[in-house]
Design a protein around this motif. Structure first.
Motif, PDB file in Angstrom:
ATOM      1  N   ASP A   1      -5.664  -4.841   1.679  1.00 21.22           N
ATOM      2  CA  ASP A   1      -5.282  -6.241   1.485  1.00 21.22           C
ATOM      3  C   ASP A   1      -3.877  -6.312   0.895  1.00 21.22           C
ATOM      4  O   ASP A   1      -3.649  -6.868  -0.182  1.00 21.22           O
ATOM      5  N   CYS A   2      -2.926  -5.722   1.630  1.00 18.69           N
ATOM      6  CA  CYS A   2      -1.563  -5.585   1.117  1.00 18.69           C
ATOM      7  C   CYS A   2      -0.554  -6.265   2.038  1.00 18.69           C
ATOM      8  O   CYS A   2      -0.875  -6.645   3.157  1.00 18.69           O
ATOM      9  N   ASP A   3       0.677  -6.374   1.533  1.00 23.75           N
ATOM     10  CA  ASP A   3       1.760  -7.020   2.276  1.00 23.75           C
ATOM     11  C   ASP A   3       2.511  -6.069   3.198  1.00 23.75           C
ATOM     12  O   ASP A   3       3.320  -6.493   4.012  1.00 23.75           O
ATOM     13  N   GLY A   4       2.307  -4.803   3.045  1.00 25.51           N
ATOM     14  CA  GLY A   4       2.989  -3.788   3.840  1.00 25.51           C
ATOM     15  C   GLY A   4       2.644  -2.425   3.288  1.00 25.51           C
ATOM     16  O   GLY A   4       1.891  -2.301   2.332  1.00 25.51           O
ATOM     17  N   ILE A   5       3.221  -1.407   3.902  1.00 24.91           N
ATOM     18  CA  ILE A   5       2.923  -0.026   3.522  1.00 24.91           C
ATOM     19  C   ILE A   5       4.238   0.684   3.213  1.00 24.91           C
ATOM     20  O   ILE A   5       5.237   0.469   3.881  1.00 24.91           O
ATOM     21  N   LEU A   6       4.195   1.555   2.209  1.00 23.42           N
ATOM     22  CA  LEU A   6       5.340   2.405   1.945  1.00 23.42           C
ATOM     23  C   LEU A   6       4.884   3.851   1.873  1.00 23.42           C
ATOM     24  O   LEU A   6       3.758   4.155   1.485  1.00 23.42           O
TER      25      LEU A   6
ATOM     26  N   TYR B   1      12.578   6.121  -8.107  1.00 21.28           N
ATOM     27  CA  TYR B   1      12.393   7.111  -7.048  1.00 21.28           C
ATOM     28  C   TYR B   1      12.974   6.580  -5.748  1.00 21.28           C
ATOM     29  O   TYR B   1      12.815   5.414  -5.406  1.00 21.28           O
ATOM     30  N   ASP B   2      13.604   7.476  -4.989  1.00 23.33           N
ATOM     31  CA  ASP B   2      14.140   7.078  -3.689  1.00 23.33           C
ATOM     32  C   ASP B   2      13.393   7.772  -2.571  1.00 23.33           C
ATOM     33  O   ASP B   2      12.442   8.505  -2.803  1.00 23.33           O
ATOM     34  N   GLY B   3      13.803   7.510  -1.343  1.00 23.90           N
ATOM     35  CA  GLY B   3      13.228   8.184  -0.181  1.00 23.90           C
ATOM     36  C   GLY B   3      12.022   7.469   0.406  1.00 23.90           C
ATOM     37  O   GLY B   3      11.228   8.095   1.100  1.00 23.90           O
ATOM     38  N   TYR B   4      11.898   6.178   0.167  1.00 20.54           N
ATOM     39  CA  TYR B   4      10.728   5.443   0.672  1.00 20.54           C
ATOM     40  C   TYR B   4      11.043   4.719   1.973  1.00 20.54           C
ATOM     41  O   TYR B   4      12.153   4.239   2.195  1.00 20.54           O
ATOM     42  N   TRP B   5      10.033   4.679   2.817  1.00 21.55           N
ATOM     43  CA  TRP B   5      10.071   4.016   4.111  1.00 21.55           C
ATOM     44  C   TRP B   5       8.946   2.980   4.125  1.00 21.55           C
ATOM     45  O   TRP B   5       7.903   3.188   3.509  1.00 21.55           O
ATOM     46  N   THR B   6       9.170   1.865   4.819  1.00 22.27           N
ATOM     47  CA  THR B   6       8.178   0.796   4.821  1.00 22.27           C
ATOM     48  C   THR B   6       7.878   0.321   6.232  1.00 22.27           C
ATOM     49  O   THR B   6       8.662   0.494   7.160  1.00 22.27           O
ATOM     50  N   ILE B   7       6.705  -0.304   6.334  1.00 23.85           N
ATOM     51  CA  ILE B   7       6.306  -0.975   7.565  1.00 23.85           C
ATOM     52  C   ILE B   7       5.512  -2.205   7.135  1.00 23.85           C
ATOM     53  O   ILE B   7       4.740  -2.156   6.184  1.00 23.85           O
TER      54      ILE B   7
ATOM     55  N   GLY C   1       0.828  -1.194   0.000  1.00 20.87           N
ATOM     56  CA  GLY C   1       0.000   0.000   0.000  1.00 20.87           C
ATOM     57  C   GLY C   1       0.861   1.241   0.000  1.00 20.87           C
ATOM     58  O   GLY C   1       1.892   1.292   0.667  1.00 20.87           O
ATOM     59  N   ILE C   2       0.455   2.218  -0.773  1.00 13.90           N
ATOM     60  CA  ILE C   2       1.137   3.514  -0.773  1.00 13.90           C
ATOM     61  C   ILE C   2       0.336   4.467   0.106  1.00 13.90           C
ATOM     62  O   ILE C   2      -0.874   4.614  -0.056  1.00 13.90           O
ATOM     63  N   LEU C   3       1.028   5.101   1.023  1.00 15.03           N
ATOM     64  CA  LEU C   3       0.442   6.074   1.942  1.00 15.03           C
ATOM     65  C   LEU C   3       1.038   7.441   1.629  1.00 15.03           C
ATOM     66  O   LEU C   3       2.253   7.624   1.724  1.00 15.03           O
ATOM     67  N   ARG C   4       0.186   8.369   1.216  1.00 17.91           N
ATOM     68  CA  ARG C   4       0.611   9.750   0.980  1.00 17.91           C
ATOM     69  C   ARG C   4      -0.115  10.629   1.987  1.00 17.91           C
ATOM     70  O   ARG C   4      -1.332  10.547   2.100  1.00 17.91           O
ATOM     71  N   VAL C   5       0.638  11.447   2.696  1.00 21.78           N
ATOM     72  CA  VAL C   5       0.055  12.339   3.696  1.00 21.78           C
ATOM     73  C   VAL C   5       0.435  13.773   3.327  1.00 21.78           C
ATOM     74  O   VAL C   5       1.615  14.117   3.303  1.00 21.78           O
TER      75      VAL C   5
END
Length: 185
Positions: A139-144, A178-184, A107-111
């Motif tokens: 229904d995803c494997d994680g969030i970025l 693209y760089d600068g991504y964080w995951t959980i 999942g992509i999370l944009r805030v």
């Protein structure tokens, strides 16, 4: 739960997250015309849109597109309501990534928030409100989520939530990395 059939409403003591509505236009214009907030918006893979909307007409166009995107199952936009001032102070965008890179089925999370909300405590309250629900919603494997290196308050907030810096690049639909991504997970 299918987020595209029923958009959930999430609430904490300070914030309410709900689907964007056209009546949010004036409040959101304050967010998307905020030149100090603009550098924190993630426009990767957004066909050149930098999310700077300086007029009510342009903000209305964006809201119409966001609502169409929700109806078509492309992504969902939540309005972030600060309950103390009863005002929309930003949005959250969610979508499921289908790709050939390390971020497939995440999942992509944009805030996006007004610049006066780009503070560790406020961002933590917002991000920690939605993060526990994202796996079920998408229904995803994680969030970025993308966080530029200069976004020191945002970095502290997402680390507190449990995100870790990814060593992988996100490969866009045009092949750009693209760089600068964080995951959980």
């Amino acid at each position: 739960m299918n987020i595209y059939e029923t958009c959930p409403v999430l609430e904490s003591e300070k914030f309410l997250l709900r689907a964007v509505v056209n009546e949010d236009c004036n409040d959101l214009l304050k967010v998307y015309s905020d030149k100090y907030a603009l550098p924190f918006f993630n426009s990767d893979n957004c066909d050149g849109d930098n999310f700077y909307y300086a007029t009510k007409e342009r903000m209305t166009e964006a809201l119409n597109f966001w609502n169409l995107s929700y109806k078509n199952g492309w992504f969902v936009r939540f309005s972030i309501v600060d309950k103390e001032i009863a005002s929309v102070i930003g949005t959250i965008e969610l979508c499921l990534r289908v790709s050939e890179d390390e971020f497939n089925n995440m999942g992509i999370l944009r805030v996006d928030v007004r610049s006066d909300y780009e503070k560790e405590d406020r961002l933590f309250d917002i991000i920690s409100l939605i993060t526990p629900h994202l796996s079920e919603m998408l229904d995803c494997d994680g969030i970025l989520t993308k966080v530029p290196i200069y976004a020191v308050e945002r970095i502290k907030a997402i680390q507190k939530v449990g995100f870790i810096k990814s060593e992988h690049l996100l490969i866009g639909k045009n092949g750009y990395a693209y760089d600068g991504y964080w995951t959980i997970k």
